[in-house]
Design a protein around this motif. Structure first.
Motif, mmCIF file in Angstrom:
data_model
loop_
_atom_site.group_PDB
_atom_site.id
_atom_site.type_symbol
_atom_site.label_atom_id
_atom_site.label_comp_id
_atom_site.label_asym_id
_atom_site.label_seq_id
_atom_site.Cartn_x
_atom_site.Cartn_y
_atom_site.Cartn_z
ATOM 1 N N GLY A 448 0.809 -1.209 0.000
ATOM 2 C CA GLY A 448 0.000 0.000 0.000
ATOM 3 C C GLY A 448 0.843 1.259 0.000
ATOM 4 O O GLY A 448 2.008 1.262 0.430
ATOM 5 N N GLU A 449 0.248 2.351 -0.455
ATOM 6 C CA GLU A 449 0.967 3.622 -0.523
ATOM 7 C C GLU A 449 1.241 4.204 0.854
ATOM 8 O O GLU A 449 2.095 5.080 0.998
ATOM 9 C CB GLU A 449 0.164 4.621 -1.359
ATOM 10 C CG GLU A 449 -0.013 4.203 -2.816
ATOM 11 C CD GLU A 449 -0.818 5.215 -3.606
ATOM 12 O OE1 GLU A 449 -1.296 6.190 -2.972
ATOM 13 O OE2 GLU A 449 -0.973 5.042 -4.828
ATOM 14 N N ASP A 450 0.526 3.726 1.878
ATOM 15 C CA ASP A 450 0.666 4.301 3.212
ATOM 16 C C ASP A 450 1.671 3.564 4.087
ATOM 17 O O ASP A 450 1.778 3.849 5.281
ATOM 18 C CB ASP A 450 -0.700 4.323 3.913
ATOM 19 C CG ASP A 450 -1.342 2.936 3.973
ATOM 20 O OD1 ASP A 450 -0.797 2.004 3.344
ATOM 21 O OD2 ASP A 450 -2.383 2.789 4.641
ATOM 22 N N ALA A 499 -7.518 -0.847 4.766
ATOM 23 C CA ALA A 499 -7.954 -1.988 3.969
ATOM 24 C C ALA A 499 -7.871 -1.651 2.484
ATOM 25 O O ALA A 499 -8.047 -0.491 2.090
ATOM 26 C CB ALA A 499 -9.386 -2.366 4.339
ATOM 27 N N PRO A 500 -7.580 -2.638 1.634
ATOM 28 C CA PRO A 500 -7.552 -2.360 0.198
ATOM 29 C C PRO A 500 -8.920 -1.893 -0.289
ATOM 30 O O PRO A 500 -9.960 -2.272 0.261
ATOM 31 C CB PRO A 500 -7.160 -3.708 -0.415
ATOM 32 C CG PRO A 500 -7.479 -4.725 0.631
ATOM 33 C CD PRO A 500 -7.288 -4.045 1.940
ATOM 34 N N ASP A 504 -14.133 -6.303 1.721
ATOM 35 C CA ASP A 504 -15.223 -6.529 2.672
ATOM 36 C C ASP A 504 -14.641 -6.849 4.048
ATOM 37 O O ASP A 504 -14.910 -7.901 4.626
ATOM 38 C CB ASP A 504 -16.116 -7.672 2.192
ATOM 39 C CG ASP A 504 -15.346 -8.968 2.004
ATOM 40 O OD1 ASP A 504 -14.101 -8.910 1.886
ATOM 41 O OD2 ASP A 504 -15.978 -10.041 2.002
ATOM 42 N N ALA A 505 -13.838 -5.941 4.582
ATOM 43 C CA ALA A 505 -13.118 -6.191 5.829
ATOM 44 C C ALA A 505 -14.045 -6.078 7.030
ATOM 45 O O ALA A 505 -14.854 -5.150 7.123
ATOM 46 C CB ALA A 505 -11.962 -5.205 5.963
ATOM 47 N N VAL A 541 -11.633 -8.940 -2.709
ATOM 48 C CA VAL A 541 -11.615 -7.721 -3.516
ATOM 49 C C VAL A 541 -11.766 -8.119 -4.981
ATOM 50 O O VAL A 541 -10.989 -8.938 -5.490
ATOM 51 C CB VAL A 541 -10.300 -6.929 -3.324
ATOM 52 C CG1 VAL A 541 -10.303 -5.685 -4.203
ATOM 53 C CG2 VAL A 541 -10.097 -6.559 -1.865
ATOM 54 N N ASN A 542 -12.761 -7.560 -5.643
ATOM 55 C CA ASN A 542 -12.964 -7.814 -7.077
ATOM 56 C C ASN A 542 -13.030 -9.307 -7.395
ATOM 57 O O ASN A 542 -12.484 -9.779 -8.393
ATOM 58 C CB ASN A 542 -11.846 -7.167 -7.903
ATOM 59 C CG ASN A 542 -11.825 -5.661 -7.789
ATOM 60 O OD1 ASN A 542 -12.869 -5.025 -7.620
ATOM 61 N ND2 ASN A 542 -10.635 -5.069 -7.869
#
Length: 642
Positions: A448-450, A499-500, A504-505, A541-542
């Motif tokens: 992730g970017e963070d 969460a990405p 559905d976290a 995800v997706n």
């Protein structure tokens, strides 16, 4: 009951790759450098040693010493603890490579002892030193005396070890270093290495070298000082040589040998290094290609398990290990069919075989036939976990010899034609161990970017060791890509503080303050406490299942071989420096309730004031019933008056 141990271990075997290269790097000033390498029982899997009782028992251990060319001196140190309640004659025999090297008389009550034996380099066979131990004794000349009356025991301590004095100059070859290097690894990367390159390499190293047991750490510099060689430094170079898909592995030019990985795909180097346990791989541990096609059965022979043979006097146990990685992706064992043969006693008595799966009895069958017999047992799906253990207990009635001779043991065998019956596995999103199996088809890793790779690494390594199979194919990605129609969706590993997108976290950190409560409403984690721990959660995800790792702000996990970080059943885990704090399933009966006090939607309102709402509903229902009964009473009264 006699207890006999035959100890064989194996890790993944070396695989040839055309684009791989091994090189050596000799040192100009190492001609007089001698390194000390200690291999103890704890290192080869016996953290608690082994124990015998009732004046009988034996064990055979294989210590991986590598080639004899690099060994200057070698010795065996055996530590033991013994005890007894009544005077008995006991002895301990030590064999090395099949030859008796020492016999020790054991006297007295509880005591400690040590046996030291100088070994010749010729004791090494195929890169191993075989050490056998036999424990025996007698309490009386009469064989009718029950051996249990002695109350004896002998424990071989986990500190039992082989000490090697290694010539550093001879450790100039990758294969020689890999055969004898310590199990603890220190991962070092060059600062100029790209994040994707370092991340995929670290994940593969974590999976290959048991990071879930604390066997690999991410460090900088060389802190392994002194003459004792206790850890191996694995360095990743930023040099992308070796051609397309290539990897190059060489020995580092350091006082203590390490390994340097270079090339465009340095992770391939782990396959060419292989394992010192390779020559013994036919006996115990195995690895099955996760991409193999769906099938109905898998035999013990497919798992490199040969014929299992033991003598049965009263009872004996056959142990069979079956990791979830051993089965094709998307399939789990639904049953086991054992092909067993057992010799009858002189009086024609047979045996009884009982099968256990992870400590749960599957069933029991008598075996009276003269030849091999098939026995079928059903495995409930709820018993299957990451590391499965099948135990087959074979028992027969002990037949005495009217005090003229002792009880006789008769052979029993389990044949490699025995097989597991396979069925469709649940969705990988249900449990960590199922997602681990799905990773056998490869995975995409997204940072992730963070979060930065450097700060995530102490959390990522033990989690990767727990969730990734040994020979996993890792592809760095910048984002989680939706699967193309017709393609099998690859699972992913996402590392980030949030969460990405589209996940559905169950636990989120973009909805304000978070509180994690138990079923009684008590707060388990909130505020800084929740921020300090790490979060491991299966999300979707997706249309793709994957793992979301949120590093904590506190101390990362510090697993050990005795207390590893294990992620098995469940889809949500909170981890800290003490290991797994809580693990639960959010899709079955969850042990926790996640509350967002600052979010006031209908469901949140119901969850917050549930006791009051339930009480109000009961009061309202009571009033309605009372009003109804009053109406009935009044109508009945008017009817009587009329």
């Amino acid at each position: 009951m006699k207890r006999w141990y035959i100890v064989l271990f194996a890790c993944f075997a070396a695989a040839p790759f055309g684009a791989l290269a091994q090189t050596s790097s000799t040192m100009t000033d190492s001609s007089n450098v001698i390194l000390t390498r200690v291999l103890d029982l704890a290192e080869i899997g016996f953290q608690n040693g082994v124990e015998f009782e009732q004046l009988s028992g034996g064990a055979t251990f294989f210590f991986p010493t590598g080639t004899r060319d690099a060994i200057d001196e070698m010795s065996l140190v055996l530590d033991y603890v013994s005890g007894q309640t009544i005077p008995v004659e006991r002895n301990l025999q030590v064999r090395v490579s099949g030859q008796v090297m020492h016999v020790e008389r054991i006297d007295g009550e509880t005591s400690r002892g040590r046996i030291e034996i100088e070994l010749d380099r010729d004791a090494i066979q195929s890169g191993f030193v075989e050490v056998g131990i036999d424990y025996a004794g007698a309490s009386s000349e009469s064989i009718c005396i029950d051996e249990r009356a002695s109350g004896d025991f002998l424990r071989i301590e986990p500190s039992t070890r082989i000490i090697l004095s290694l010539d550093r100059a001879a450790l100039d070859d990758v294969a020689r270093v890999a055969d004898v290097m310590p199990p603890r690894k220190r991962l070092v990367t060059v600062p100029s290495t790209s994040a994707d390159r370092a991340l995929s390499f670290a994940l593969r190293a974590a999976a290959a070298y048991d990071a879930e047991a604390g066997m690999i750490t991410f460090e900088s510099g060389d802190s392994d000082s002194g003459d004792s060689w206790t850890s191996t430094t694995i360095r990743l170079s930023s040099t992308e040589t070796g051609g397309v898909g290539g990897a190059q592995v060489s020995v580092t030019n350091t006082p203590k040998p390490g390994l340097l990985f270079e090339g465009k795909e340095p992770s391939l180097g782990f396959d060419v290094i292989g394992s010192p346990w390779g020559p013994l791989s036919s006996g115990a541990t195995y690895r099955i290609d996760g991409s193999r096609s769906t099938q109905d059965t898998i035999t013990f022979a497919d798992l490199n398990i040969g014929t299992l043979d033991q003598l049965v006097t009263g009872s004996t146990t056959f142990d069979i290990s079956a990791s979830i990685d051993a089965f094709p992706v998307g399939q789990i064992p639904m049953g086991v069919q054992l092909l067993i043969a057992a010799a009858r006693s002189v009086n024609g008595q047979g045996v009884t075989a009982s099968a256990y799966m992870n400590g749960t009895l599957l069933g029991s069958r008598p075996l009276d036939n003269e030849g091999p017999t098939w026995m079928s047992f059903t495995i409930p799906a709820g018993l299957v976990v990451r590391d499965n253990q099948i135990e087959v207990l074979v028992q027969r009635q002990i037949e005495g010899g009217s005090c003229r001779f002792g009880p006789q043991g008769y052979p029993a065998q389990i044949f490699p034609e025995s097989r597991f019956i396979l069925g469709k596995a649940p969705d990988p999103i249900d449990d960590f161990f199922l997602l681990r199996q799905a990773f056998g088809n490869g995975l995409d890793v997204v940072l992730g970017e963070d979060v930065g790779a450097q700060e995530a690494m102490p959390w990522l390594l033990p989690v990767a060791g727990a969730i990734l199979p040994d020979a996993v194919v890792i592809t760095p990605q910048s984002q989680i890509i939706a699967p193309v129609d017709g393609d099998r969706p690859r699972p992913f590993l996402y590392v980030g503080f949030q969460a990405p997108a589209g996940a559905d976290a169950k636990v989120r950190f973009d909805q304000g303050r978070v509180e994690v409560r138990d079923n009684q409403g008590s707060v388990l984690f909130n505020g800084e406490m929740l921020n300090d721990v790490g979060l491991v959660q299966i999300v979707e995800v997706n249309g793709r299942s994957g793992l979301w790792l949120r590093p904590g702000a506190g101390a990362p996990p510090a697993p050990t071989p005795v207390a590893p970080l294990l992620l098995d059943r469940g889809d949500l885990a909170f981890i800290s420096s003490d290991g797994v704090q809580i693990v639960t399933s959010t899709r079955r009966a969850s042990l926790i309730d996640v509350v967002y006090p600052e979010r006031f939607d209908a469901m949140q309102l119901i969850a917050t004031y549930r006791p009051w709402i339930v009480g109000a509903l009961w009061i309202a229902l009571t009033l309605i019933v009372i009003r109804f009964l009053q109406g009935v009473y009044h109508r009945a009264g008017r009817g009587k008056k009329s």
